[in-house]
Design an enzyme around this catalytic site. Structure first.
Site, mmCIF file in Angstrom:
data_model
loop_
_atom_site.group_PDB
_atom_site.id
_atom_site.type_symbol
_atom_site.label_atom_id
_atom_site.label_comp_id
_atom_site.label_asym_id
_atom_site.label_seq_id
_atom_site.Cartn_x
_atom_site.Cartn_y
_atom_site.Cartn_z
ATOM 1 N N GLU B 126 26.397 34.819 38.799
ATOM 2 C CA GLU B 126 26.025 35.405 40.090
ATOM 3 C C GLU B 126 24.737 36.193 39.923
ATOM 4 O O GLU B 126 24.752 37.353 39.488
ATOM 5 C CB GLU B 126 27.173 36.320 40.550
ATOM 6 C CG GLU B 126 26.862 37.270 41.680
ATOM 7 C CD GLU B 126 27.108 36.676 43.051
ATOM 8 O OE1 GLU B 126 27.258 35.439 43.141
ATOM 9 O OE2 GLU B 126 27.137 37.426 44.021
ATOM 10 N N LYS B 255 48.931 36.886 39.658
ATOM 11 C CA LYS B 255 47.906 35.925 40.094
ATOM 12 C C LYS B 255 48.021 35.509 41.552
ATOM 13 O O LYS B 255 47.621 34.412 41.924
ATOM 14 C CB LYS B 255 47.915 34.692 39.168
ATOM 15 C CG LYS B 255 47.652 35.081 37.716
ATOM 16 C CD LYS B 255 47.731 33.948 36.727
ATOM 17 C CE LYS B 255 47.468 34.488 35.321
ATOM 18 N NZ LYS B 255 47.626 33.502 34.272
ATOM 19 N N ASP B 330 42.195 37.248 31.317
ATOM 20 C CA ASP B 330 42.621 36.063 32.064
ATOM 21 C C ASP B 330 41.894 36.027 33.418
ATOM 22 O O ASP B 330 42.117 36.882 34.278
ATOM 23 C CB ASP B 330 44.142 36.139 32.266
ATOM 24 C CG ASP B 330 44.721 34.847 32.822
ATOM 25 O OD1 ASP B 330 44.008 34.129 33.548
ATOM 26 O OD2 ASP B 330 45.885 34.558 32.521
ATOM 27 N N HIS B 425 18.604 39.272 47.002
ATOM 28 C CA HIS B 425 19.007 37.940 46.567
ATOM 29 C C HIS B 425 17.810 36.995 46.529
ATOM 30 O O HIS B 425 17.685 36.174 45.642
ATOM 31 C CB HIS B 425 20.094 37.383 47.479
ATOM 32 C CG HIS B 425 21.464 37.724 47.019
ATOM 33 N ND1 HIS B 425 22.179 38.784 47.536
ATOM 34 C CD2 HIS B 425 22.258 37.183 46.056
ATOM 35 C CE1 HIS B 425 23.357 38.852 46.923
ATOM 36 N NE2 HIS B 425 23.430 37.902 46.036
#
Lengths: 430, 430, 430, 430
Positions: B126, B255, B330, B425
């Site tokens: 990113e 999750k 994870d 950006h």
């Protein structure tokens, strides 16, 4: 691993560059302005290693020219290496009469965007995950393959404006409804590919949120949506009394678990499903359709309901995360990927299973998709770059992830039924 | 990148191994039983490349012996390489009179688990993320550094049992309350480190969920909790009429975005905060405490409220994901990591900002933390392996992630205020 | 309606009182200080009628001395009259060998708090509701009656404190854990019946929420909990640096739909269930166990999941609202009452149905329970006033409401199955 | 209470009717077929009293002919009487130059549906509620009155269909998009007033939900929407392979707390707000704008966020419930009414407060609005029956409830600030 094309920075140049930082001559984040990118990363490793005591040899042993990662990271020191494997191959969207077996990504009225046989790449450190998904895929394949469809699509950005009071808020809502063409024109001037699909206003007191939804084709599209929305916001501010507070007002919703995404979707809303003959369930999964349906209801539906969850599934996030990493998607968007509902039911004695992911934000161009290992990940599925028609590759990737998720759900539900979760981990796991 | 110690598989051996798969002599997932791990991955690349048309050179150019990834993946073909960088250094949990600047991870009554100056490693694709977090950290540092504390801790696993009816359900709830010592004994027999903290029952019709909560020290602990809970479930099934349906009944919640985690926590509940003098806000962030507080309220609180969100923050998931990847956590648990609330308020003219992550599941031993690049990522923070006392390193990692998240929030809120999101950006991004 | 004991205010006295308001001599809300309560309400009707043009004869035709409503309302003008009816009788918590048919409310190890045959009172303006619930109850009764149990109990109040920063927040959490006895002592000094069960701390930045949970016996208990918590807060403020911001910090959570209640419960967590022979389902409901189970899954589980709901049921709120109005409960707490999950499954060919209400706040003493029509509503179930042991009547009322809800769910599921919802309304509805 | 026109049933006729039930000659729910409605209720009171031991004199002392309640209830035994009072009067939607003081309900481009000075009727048993709201209204009035606007409107019904698989699901979604005119035509044939605004499809596996949204004018409209949707479903079933599972698939969402309503609205989405000069806050509420803003943030925003709530307010449900009961609305829909967000901020030293109710389902015709006391409640606000234009009265009622809610929020926030919640209850409460 064999003959890497990755450049070897000159250790002396790196040391010299590091010295200039130590001397206060250069700033840590400016190194790329004063050396090639690989030397800059080497210099940073020296500085960080010195400060922290860490050896950074493995981090520095990356397999691509650092300048290739230029648009993806700043202050680079190297790369994290995540083990990558494949599962499958699995047959997707192939009718019984089809003879194709090589696979293709396309889009049409009569089918999914992905079809044929495909391996799916997963990058993960979660032991037993690929074995589990692979088992699921082999069962899906034995049942003739999976179906998958994108049922809704659109990348969103939702700025928040402040107005004086609810009288102005109502006026702004009316104005937006009357002036959507002007907003569309302004937004689309900023992009060669994107299309503004619609704008939905939401009012809370003197805050007005406008949710812009775009077709961003094969790009995940968040940047495209952000830039286009900024242009539209300029129009709103120019023509009304509203004042822009933030270009994202959290109704987008990006990288947060939110009902608005679960309900209305973001990126691709995609479903994969399969009907598995009872005999296959019994022979291959050592359980019954009834048992899987019951577990799904008690765990994925009732359990998630009691937990106040937005994710009514077993472990969709595992597959989404692993396929995101393998194909250059944004790992933080795994959050929305887990807004998924798994269903399982007995149909005439056979087992029907589906997974519906409401807000899967994926792209096959831009972002991390251009990095070497990630581009190869996309190649494994056959969805690298722009699709034909535009958007077809991203649709196909979404379908592939949905099918992988379906296999993961099926396998875990079966494993839970067989009470082998722990022992599976003991054998294969950490 | 310079002199890689990674083994070079023999191309001919790989080709021969692939041939045996083509001939149906071996199965795709069995290759490690018939060759060294690196040759097996090479053979798989041949087979996958052949089926998909993909070149897999970059994927194959990984920097560690494949057998080292053995507990983390199956069907390995290589590695995904995610660019890694660092931000900081930032001062954490250092009182004004402290003279330490090297940093240490420890745990005590009088302080956080992490203290001193630390770089934070992030792996991401990113663009602009590290620049943004770095800007935030430099402002935090200019304000004297961040505070961070773990306020609750415990890894959970919640099996679901079926009973005949609510009469039996109530009886099971009573039985559990009376027999917690027996469950604790059974659970703890399976683990040398873990401790069962408590068991909480929940009833829905004829389903009873028992949420087991463990102290798993420096391990993220999901496997430990799963295995221990299985042992406790055996006791429940042996002594009562209840029948285990699934070892995870989704009230864990693992999750999936779930309120039970946001409310009660899972893994570490950790908060970082900082008080920034007005002058620093104005000079460094080019905005005001009032503007940041207003944006936080309209976007992170009101906007998220309207979105039906569990994440009341701007982009905590970005930092959580990037630090998870850099330190071997994870990636699928980024989902819960974004159950975070950001607050911003004006205090006597200065700016107070905090980020509270309710359910950050982290470990410094086990899982992906042993892989070479990830272990080096932990070394950068100084939290690799077991802490002293046990658990201190995982606490310290949680605090580090919270501080990184705090900086990311601060920076984005300021950027939104300055309306520079798009242009940031455009300059730095994709 | 026949021989009402309600007082007839003197019209002239009312007019005179109204004149004093018109003259500015008295204020509208002070009338009870200058006349009997019924004359005060009559005077207000004159004033309100004059300002609005409304005739208020029906509102004024209430059936109890106005002073009896003194603790329940201010600025009284009369009463709203809501039609009340009964459904049943239904058998609850009676084992097959039982011969009781008169019904009783008691509490014991071996049974529910309510047992025997009971009519249930409902007050509503929703046409077809009683017919629907009645149909459900008759089927429940044909199946041998319903089981019902309270599985968790406790009224909560959660003040929010502000502290300097997370360091102080962590210190406050530790202090609370070490000083729960002192908080208990302070809280219980304010009440003769209530007991403080536990205190749970939650940290968000520099806000610390303490959720106090009480056993309030037969009282709904919100006032008791509020007053006791205020006393405990005084101790917290006296002994720590924390400053009380609000006595309710919304983690209670009172009168808002919140996951914390759905997960942890508030008031009574109560489940009712029943097993209905297939033949009864087919003969009486004209559908099958399979159809009802499927509808429940698609509508109440999957549909609610997709809606981002906290209520996984069909229309529990209808029964809760109607029984709340008939028995003097707080109508605003219907909000939490709908935090309910309905399950339906086929068991050996028969139908098992359950309803679990997580947070049903009910009382049989205090509040609206003393009003004449509401007290009679409680009498119909046999649960007016204090139970023996204390709390048994409120438990029994919770069980009665759960059984009514169960019947409503069963009936609506069957009606949906038979596609008669619209026509049922056309026949019976508005 | 003075000269009731309510009929007096003949005791002997009632006893004779009861005897026929005792003899098994008649069924309990059939009594209205064999006697006038009031005699039927009297007979039921005899039977219920006999079974339960309850005296039902007060319940039987209702003030209207029982046959008037015929469409609202079955198995009637009388009425629950809820104390009703008024608060205000308060000025709503009156610009400074306006001279109107009598009030009017109308709808136009330039204003709210309600304007002028109005008393608001509340029926409740919650002591201190009216005093609190009244205090809030007097402060609102001192600030020049409240603004209120309906910003979105539409009653929804969302049937769920089953299809074979996701291929058919996608086909159904396409079909619906192409055939909305046919659905509109079928739906609108069933109603003289209602208009179908749009249909939104949602896919979960092989379940497809279609959310129909209607303009139902002054009716709350759930029955209208149900009947019209049934007709549209017949078209869907006739023209596609889809099979209707349930006319309500819980995405409506009716009487359950659901994010889809909080996000997209149901019934009326309405906001009320007010700007209160600092001096008024200080003099009348004995606190400051800053204190109220801080309490609102910590309690209503951060506290509700941490609670996993859909209600970001203090006690909106109290006002919604009380005004619903006083005006004949459906008490079970209080559930959605509490999907409300309260904001408070300091603006140039003054206090801005708003309340936004996302899903307030109200009507001024049909349902309970025709009952005598409830019709008088509507008359107090001036919104009984059909508005001009159609829908204006229901809009006006929504605005009135929003203003009442605003006053309740303001008052409670101030009371919390002043730490008087407990003592206020001690003085005024139960």
């Amino acid at each position: 691993m064999t003959d890497s094309a990755a450049p070897s920075p000159d250790p002396e140049a790196a040391e010299a560059l590091a010295d200039r930082v130590r001397d206060g001559d250069l700033r840590f984040h400016e190194l790329e302005d004063h050396a090639d990118a690989d030397t800059a990363t080497a210099a940073r490793r020296l500085l960080v290693g010195e400060q922290s005591g860490a050896s950074l040899d493995a981090v520095g042993d990356y397999a691509f020219p650092a300048e290739q990662a230029d648009p993806n990271i700043e202050n680079m020191i190297g790369a994290a290496q995540i083990p990558m494997g494949v599962v499958g191959p699995v047959t997707i969207n192939v009718e019984e009469t089809s003879t194709s077996n090589q696979g293709a990504a396309h889009s049409g009225d009569d089918g999914g965007a992905l079809s044929g046989e495909h391996y799916l790449p997963l990058a993960t450190t979660e032991g037993a995950l690929l074995a589990s998904v692979n088992r699921g895929l082999s069962v899906v394949d034995a049942a003739g393959g999976a179906r998958a469809r994108v049922t809704k699509s659109g990348m969103t950005r939702a700025p928040v404006f402040s107005v004086a009071d609810v009288v102005e808020a109502e006026a702004l809502v009316s104005w937006v409804r009357d002036n959507e063409p002007a907003l569309k024109e302004a937004a689309e001037e900023t992009t060669s590919h994107g299309e503004l699909l619609d704008v939905t206003p939401y009012v809370v007191g003197n805050s007005v949120f406008l949710r812009f939804r775009y077709d961003t084709k094969d790009a995940m599209g968040m940047n495209m949506a952000t830039i286009a929305t900024q242009a539209a916001c300029d129009v709103v501010e120019g023509e009304t009394t509203a004042s822009l507070v933030a270009l994202s007002g959290n109704l987008c919703t990006d990288k947060k678990p939110a009902a608005i995404n679960a309900v209305e979707g973001r990126g691709r809303s995609v479903t994969a499903d399969v009907t598995i003959p009872r005999k296959v369930v019994e022979d291959r999964l050592h359980t019954t359709p009834e048992a899987i349906a019951e577990i799904n209801t008690r765990k994925n539906l009732v359990g998630s309901a009691k937990a106040g969850s937005l994710g009514f599934n077993a472990h969709v996030a595992n597959v989404v995360a692993a396929m995101f990493l393998a194909t250059g998607q944004d790992a933080a968007q795994v959050v929305e990927g887990s807004n998924a509902i798994t269903t399982a039911e007995v149909q005439s004695g056979d087992l029907y299973v589906s997974v519906s992911l409401a807000s899967l934000e994926v792209g096959t161009v831009g972002g991390g998709t251009k990095l070497p290992t990630q581009a190869e990940g996309l190649d494994i599925i056959g969805v690298r770059g722009s699709g034909d028609p535009a958007g077809a590759n991203a649709d196909a990737l979404a379908e592939a992830i949905a099918v992988g998720s379906l296999a993961g759900e099926l396998s875990l539900l079966a494993a839970l039924g067989s009470r082998h979760l722990s022992s599976a981990h003991e054998e294969l796991g950490r």
